[in-house]
Write a protein that holds these residues in place. Sequence first.
Motif, PDB file in Angstrom:
ATOM      1  N   ALA A 117       0.839  -1.193   0.000  1.00 17.01           N
ATOM      2  CA  ALA A 117       0.000   0.000   0.000  1.00 17.01           C
ATOM      3  C   ALA A 117       0.880   1.251   0.000  1.00 17.01           C
ATOM      4  O   ALA A 117       1.960   1.260   0.597  1.00 17.01           O
ATOM      5  CB  ALA A 117      -0.921  -0.006   1.212  1.00 17.01           C
ATOM      6  N   PRO A 118       0.440   2.328  -0.692  1.00 17.30           N
ATOM      7  CA  PRO A 118       1.261   3.553  -0.732  1.00 17.30           C
ATOM      8  C   PRO A 118       1.608   4.086   0.651  1.00 17.30           C
ATOM      9  O   PRO A 118       2.744   4.516   0.891  1.00 17.30           O
ATOM     10  CB  PRO A 118       0.370   4.533  -1.505  1.00 17.30           C
ATOM     11  CG  PRO A 118      -0.514   3.674  -2.345  1.00 17.30           C
ATOM     12  CD  PRO A 118      -0.760   2.432  -1.537  1.00 17.30           C
ATOM     13  N   GLN A 119       0.658   4.050   1.595  1.00 17.06           N
ATOM     14  CA  GLN A 119       0.937   4.567   2.933  1.00 17.06           C
ATOM     15  C   GLN A 119       2.009   3.727   3.636  1.00 17.06           C
ATOM     16  O   GLN A 119       2.885   4.268   4.328  1.00 17.06           O
ATOM     17  CB  GLN A 119      -0.343   4.586   3.767  1.00 17.06           C
ATOM     18  CG  GLN A 119      -1.401   5.566   3.259  1.00 17.06           C
ATOM     19  CD  GLN A 119      -2.178   5.040   2.069  1.00 17.06           C
ATOM     20  OE1 GLN A 119      -1.969   3.897   1.643  1.00 17.06           O
ATOM     21  NE2 GLN A 119      -3.071   5.854   1.525  1.00 17.06           N
ATOM     22  N   ALA A 120       1.954   2.400   3.435  1.00 14.87           N
ATOM     23  CA  ALA A 120       2.960   1.533   4.062  1.00 14.87           C
ATOM     24  C   ALA A 120       4.343   1.789   3.469  1.00 14.87           C
ATOM     25  O   ALA A 120       5.348   1.810   4.187  1.00 14.87           O
ATOM     26  CB  ALA A 120       2.555   0.071   3.888  1.00 14.87           C
ATOM     27  N   LEU A 121       4.402   1.991   2.152  1.00 19.39           N
ATOM     28  CA  LEU A 121       5.690   2.265   1.522  1.00 19.39           C
ATOM     29  C   LEU A 121       6.257   3.597   2.000  1.00 19.39           C
ATOM     30  O   LEU A 121       7.467   3.721   2.241  1.00 19.39           O
ATOM     31  CB  LEU A 121       5.533   2.254  -0.003  1.00 19.39           C
ATOM     32  CG  LEU A 121       6.804   2.515  -0.815  1.00 19.39           C
ATOM     33  CD1 LEU A 121       7.914   1.543  -0.428  1.00 19.39           C
ATOM     34  CD2 LEU A 121       6.511   2.419  -2.310  1.00 19.39           C
ATOM     35  N   ARG A 122       5.416   4.595   2.134  1.00 23.23           N
ATOM     36  CA  ARG A 122       5.887   5.882   2.634  1.00 23.23           C
ATOM     37  C   ARG A 122       6.383   5.774   4.078  1.00 23.23           C
ATOM     38  O   ARG A 122       7.344   6.450   4.474  1.00 23.23           O
ATOM     39  CB  ARG A 122       4.769   6.920   2.520  1.00 23.23           C
ATOM     40  CG  ARG A 122       4.524   7.396   1.100  1.00 23.23           C
ATOM     41  CD  ARG A 122       3.299   8.284   1.001  1.00 23.23           C
ATOM     42  NE  ARG A 122       3.397   9.467   1.833  1.00 23.23           N
ATOM     43  CZ  ARG A 122       3.992  10.605   1.472  1.00 23.23           C
ATOM     44  NH1 ARG A 122       4.553  10.691   0.281  1.00 23.23           N
ATOM     45  NH2 ARG A 122       4.028  11.644   2.277  1.00 23.23           N
ATOM     46  N   ARG A 123       5.741   4.913   4.890  1.00 19.48           N
ATOM     47  CA  ARG A 123       6.243   4.705   6.256  1.00 19.48           C
ATOM     48  C   ARG A 123       7.614   4.043   6.232  1.00 19.48           C
ATOM     49  O   ARG A 123       8.499   4.391   7.019  1.00 19.48           O
ATOM     50  CB  ARG A 123       5.239   3.856   7.044  1.00 19.48           C
ATOM     51  CG  ARG A 123       4.011   4.629   7.515  1.00 19.48           C
ATOM     52  CD  ARG A 123       3.264   3.871   8.601  1.00 19.48           C
ATOM     53  NE  ARG A 123       2.765   2.585   8.116  1.00 19.48           N
ATOM     54  CZ  ARG A 123       1.575   2.417   7.549  1.00 19.48           C
ATOM     55  NH1 ARG A 123       0.757   3.463   7.396  1.00 19.48           N
ATOM     56  NH2 ARG A 123       1.169   1.229   7.143  1.00 19.48           N
ATOM     57  N   ARG A 148       4.965  10.438  -3.832  1.00 21.05           N
ATOM     58  CA  ARG A 148       3.687  10.990  -3.375  1.00 21.05           C
ATOM     59  C   ARG A 148       2.619   9.904  -3.424  1.00 21.05           C
ATOM     60  O   ARG A 148       2.714   8.963  -4.210  1.00 21.05           O
ATOM     61  CB  ARG A 148       3.274  12.186  -4.242  1.00 21.05           C
ATOM     62  CG  ARG A 148       4.189  13.390  -4.114  1.00 21.05           C
ATOM     63  CD  ARG A 148       3.517  14.623  -4.696  1.00 21.05           C
ATOM     64  NE  ARG A 148       3.262  14.464  -6.118  1.00 21.05           N
ATOM     65  CZ  ARG A 148       4.066  14.894  -7.069  1.00 21.05           C
ATOM     66  NH1 ARG A 148       5.198  15.496  -6.745  1.00 21.05           N
ATOM     67  NH2 ARG A 148       3.765  14.727  -8.327  1.00 21.05           N
ATOM     68  N   VAL A 149       1.596  10.063  -2.587  1.00 24.17           N
ATOM     69  CA  VAL A 149       0.551   9.042  -2.497  1.00 24.17           C
ATOM     70  C   VAL A 149      -0.129   8.835  -3.855  1.00 24.17           C
ATOM     71  O   VAL A 149      -0.403   7.710  -4.278  1.00 24.17           O
ATOM     72  CB  VAL A 149      -0.486   9.419  -1.415  1.00 24.17           C
ATOM     73  CG1 VAL A 149      -1.659   8.444  -1.421  1.00 24.17           C
ATOM     74  CG2 VAL A 149       0.169   9.444  -0.044  1.00 24.17           C
ATOM     75  N   GLY A 150      -0.401   9.943  -4.566  1.00 29.91           N
ATOM     76  CA  GLY A 150      -1.049   9.824  -5.869  1.00 29.91           C
ATOM     77  C   GLY A 150      -0.200   9.048  -6.861  1.00 29.91           C
ATOM     78  O   GLY A 150      -0.701   8.183  -7.591  1.00 29.91           O
ATOM     79  N   ASN A 151       1.099   9.356  -6.911  1.00 29.09           N
ATOM     80  CA  ASN A 151       2.000   8.634  -7.811  1.00 29.09           C
ATOM     81  C   ASN A 151       2.023   7.148  -7.486  1.00 29.09           C
ATOM     82  O   ASN A 151       1.922   6.290  -8.374  1.00 29.09           O
ATOM     83  CB  ASN A 151       3.414   9.205  -7.722  1.00 29.09           C
ATOM     84  CG  ASN A 151       3.522  10.571  -8.358  1.00 29.09           C
ATOM     85  OD1 ASN A 151       2.557  11.078  -8.923  1.00 29.09           O
ATOM     86  ND2 ASN A 151       4.683  11.174  -8.253  1.00 29.09           N
ATOM     87  N   LEU A 152       2.194   6.824  -6.212  1.00 27.81           N
ATOM     88  CA  LEU A 152       2.287   5.416  -5.819  1.00 27.81           C
ATOM     89  C   LEU A 152       0.983   4.678  -6.089  1.00 27.81           C
ATOM     90  O   LEU A 152       0.996   3.505  -6.509  1.00 27.81           O
ATOM     91  CB  LEU A 152       2.647   5.316  -4.331  1.00 27.81           C
ATOM     92  CG  LEU A 152       4.020   5.873  -3.941  1.00 27.81           C
ATOM     93  CD1 LEU A 152       4.224   5.770  -2.439  1.00 27.81           C
ATOM     94  CD2 LEU A 152       5.134   5.131  -4.673  1.00 27.81           C
ATOM     95  N   THR A 153      -0.161   5.332  -5.881  1.00 30.35           N
ATOM     96  CA  THR A 153      -1.446   4.685  -6.162  1.00 30.35           C
ATOM     97  C   THR A 153      -1.588   4.397  -7.648  1.00 30.35           C
ATOM     98  O   THR A 153      -2.034   3.305  -8.048  1.00 30.35           O
ATOM     99  CB  THR A 153      -2.600   5.576  -5.676  1.00 30.35           C
ATOM    100  OG1 THR A 153      -2.432   5.846  -4.282  1.00 30.35           O
ATOM    101  CG2 THR A 153      -3.938   4.905  -5.906  1.00 30.35           C
ATOM    102  N   ALA A 154      -1.221   5.368  -8.504  1.00 27.01           N
ATOM    103  CA  ALA A 154      -1.316   5.153  -9.946  1.00 27.01           C
ATOM    104  C   ALA A 154      -0.365   4.053 -10.413  1.00 27.01           C
ATOM    105  O   ALA A 154      -0.734   3.201 -11.231  1.00 27.01           O
ATOM    106  CB  ALA A 154      -1.019   6.460 -10.683  1.00 27.01           C
TER     107      ALA A 154
END
Length: 866
Positions: A174-180, A202-208
């Motif tokens: 998940a993007p949030q987990a990767l950012r953590r 950024r969350v948007g980039n990782l989600t896309a």
Amino acid sequence: MVRDLAPGTGHRRGRLRVYLGSAPGVGKTYRMLDEARRRQDRGADVVVGYIECHGRRHTESMLAGLEVLPRVHRSYREGDFEEMDLDGVLARGPAVVLVDELAHTNVPGGRHTKRWQDVEELLDAGIDVITTVNVQHLESLNDVVQKITGIPQRETVPDEVVRRADQIELVDMAPQALRRRMAHGNVYKAEKVDAALSHYFRVGNLTALRELALLWVAGRVDEGLRDYRASHDIDRVWEARERVVVALTGGPEGETLVRRAARIADRTAGGDLLAVHVTRSDGLAGASSGELAQQRQLVENLGGSYHVVVGDDIPTALLAFARAHDATQLVLGTSRRGRTTRFLTGPGIGETTVDASEDIDVHMVTHEFTGRGRLPSLGRRHSRRRTVTGFLAGLVVPWLITAGLSQSHDTVNLTTDALIFQLGVVVVALLGGATSALVASVVASLLLNYFFIPPVHAFTIGETNNIIALTVFAAVALTVSTVVDHAGRLTARAARATAEAETLSTLAGSVLRGADALPALLEKSRTAFGMHAVALLERTGGEVLAACDGGGEPEPGQPAEATEVPVGADAVLVLTGRRLPAADQRVLTAFAAHVAAALERDRLAVVAAEVEPIKAADRMRTALLAAVSHDLRTPLAAALASVGSLRSPDVEFSPEDRAELLATADESLVKLTRLVDNLLDMSRLQAGALTLHLAETHVDEILPRALDSLPDPYAPVQPLDLENVPPVLADPPLLERVLANVIANALRHNAPGAPVLVAASHHRGRVEVRVIDRGPGIAPEDRDRVFLPFQRLGDTDNTTGVGLGLALSRGLAEAMGGSLEVEDTPGGGTTMLLTLPAAGPYGPGGGRPDETGPGTGERHPGGVPA
């Protein structure tokens, strides 16, 4: 067995396992090492060919217990790099080898350019390979990823290489987990975390990127499922994924069907929408191309795909398409035919499709056009003139045949008479169609009975055989005339379809070849339909968006008529000239669809042009912050350190040390001043606020001041006869800045020990100053790039400025009415050519425009003085 053999060998080809990730740091390498340890525990011979841990301690701990093969060292551009030792892996011959970063580009000197080519050789040698790759490195997604992240990916791997893998495993996070993970320092070092989180991660980039990876793997799974079903002859639909097919006829109900099918597809996550139109195999036009074009655009706007298949049996073609694409649902519109028509012609396409659909759900969607069709036409529609001509021919031709046969009544028999009458009926059918042929058949039957069948001159028949013959004659005449009329109708439709296809093909070609699509479309529509003028108007205010006038006038007595067709939601296409028939209006609808697309493209181009300066400013701001963050910090830190040391009461400095610290502080502050001046001048140039004070200026007087402002005033710079050129019209301080920047750039790239030459010449009212170095030169394709702000072409030293020197110099030169260009130095090197207008009588129109020779700096090829 054949598939598993390596080409050109008799042994088994190795198997490839790929760990695919959506972004760096999701754990691909860790999972690969975990798989290697698992296989090693089972007794497999596993080695590490190449692993890049990026300093991640958890990943490095997984290497314990695994055999790591030595890497090979290669030198490139004064640097030492490590690469996988391909020959060492082949000589070792393990069962399994780990090769990280499949898309990596090898350092020159190896056998292959790309690492995936090394992997292919290992597989051909029968070695199993486990590797990793990120979704942004797939060739087909490279441009999509750049649009999402704004960062181009120069290292790519062909999709087919990954598709051929025996196993593809998605490593998801998940993007949030990767950012953590990033914030905890488990991906990048601490000094890179903030920049990474605020840009690429950024969350948007990782989600896309995550969605791209999931969809790509889902497509690969779908391919495998289709291959399995094909190899096992499975024809039944497997409802592993909802796919909705909507059948389009080109009728007005199409938009209703498309929107209904889109809502059905949206009810399930990952549902696909496919639109299909079945066209006849004879290629005859039967549907409105304009309606189909609009419906296709609607399908694509809703995220679906549009397809055209050929088939004379529409239900069979629809179901074959649906089964080929594993469709689970099929959407059709209820019939437009009325009850009487359905009673006469039997079941329609919808009923037949439902009966043969088997395991595909069929939705029959009602719409406002249901049951509003007409009875089928028994004959083709002709012009009024041709209809009257055919009717008169049906009455007159049998009488003419009767008059002719009466003259030869004794030489021909009844059979010949009937055949000649039948020929006349066929001729009438060609002239006026089936209705005229029916009239001719009735008249010919009566005349044949009255004049040639005994008893003659009476409407009675004496023999049964003659009754049968007359009946057969009437039936054959009517049948033949109907067939002839049908063939003529098909011929006319074929000719019409061919003309429409040629027109639309020419239309598309003219649009593609033209630089401006909208005027080309309007001109093509005017000439194609023979109109006097065509205009594209706004629907509300009536403003003319585009127009095309042929200059012609209507024929006398024929007032011009206007034909209007809507173009999108807020425009209308108006054609002035003759009245268009219905068939031409159908083609005009297709033209309108192209005009709508061109109009939308022009509007998007205007919006893009408005946004481009903002994007350019944003790029400039980003580059400025990235460059200045270092170039401001370095001299500022040096100045602060020197001043802080001098003010420190704890250290007693000798006079030499104090002088050195003061010199360091002074040099750093000079660099800061030069940098700030460049930035301010560049901002004034871009804002158009630079104030010029042009005056008669001598180049030989400006050059010493320019050399004094260089970091090294004793640099080897050799002027050549600058005093012999006329003065220039320039701003002296700005000219000094230009020369200082250009000479500093030449010194930076010049060959060691060689002086930088500064020469000048006068030609046609212009003074040309050449700054000549003997460095590596600049490739032709890079000559414009060196004048872009924040560019250091070929530099590896980032402490020499932000890359504004040449950009600022060109801007200042152009502001003073001159130019700055790049030329090759004969024998190697670069020549910067600064051209400025000569002052006074030497300028343009001053009386000596062609003066050359001694005293004016004689010109030589390449700009190098003799």
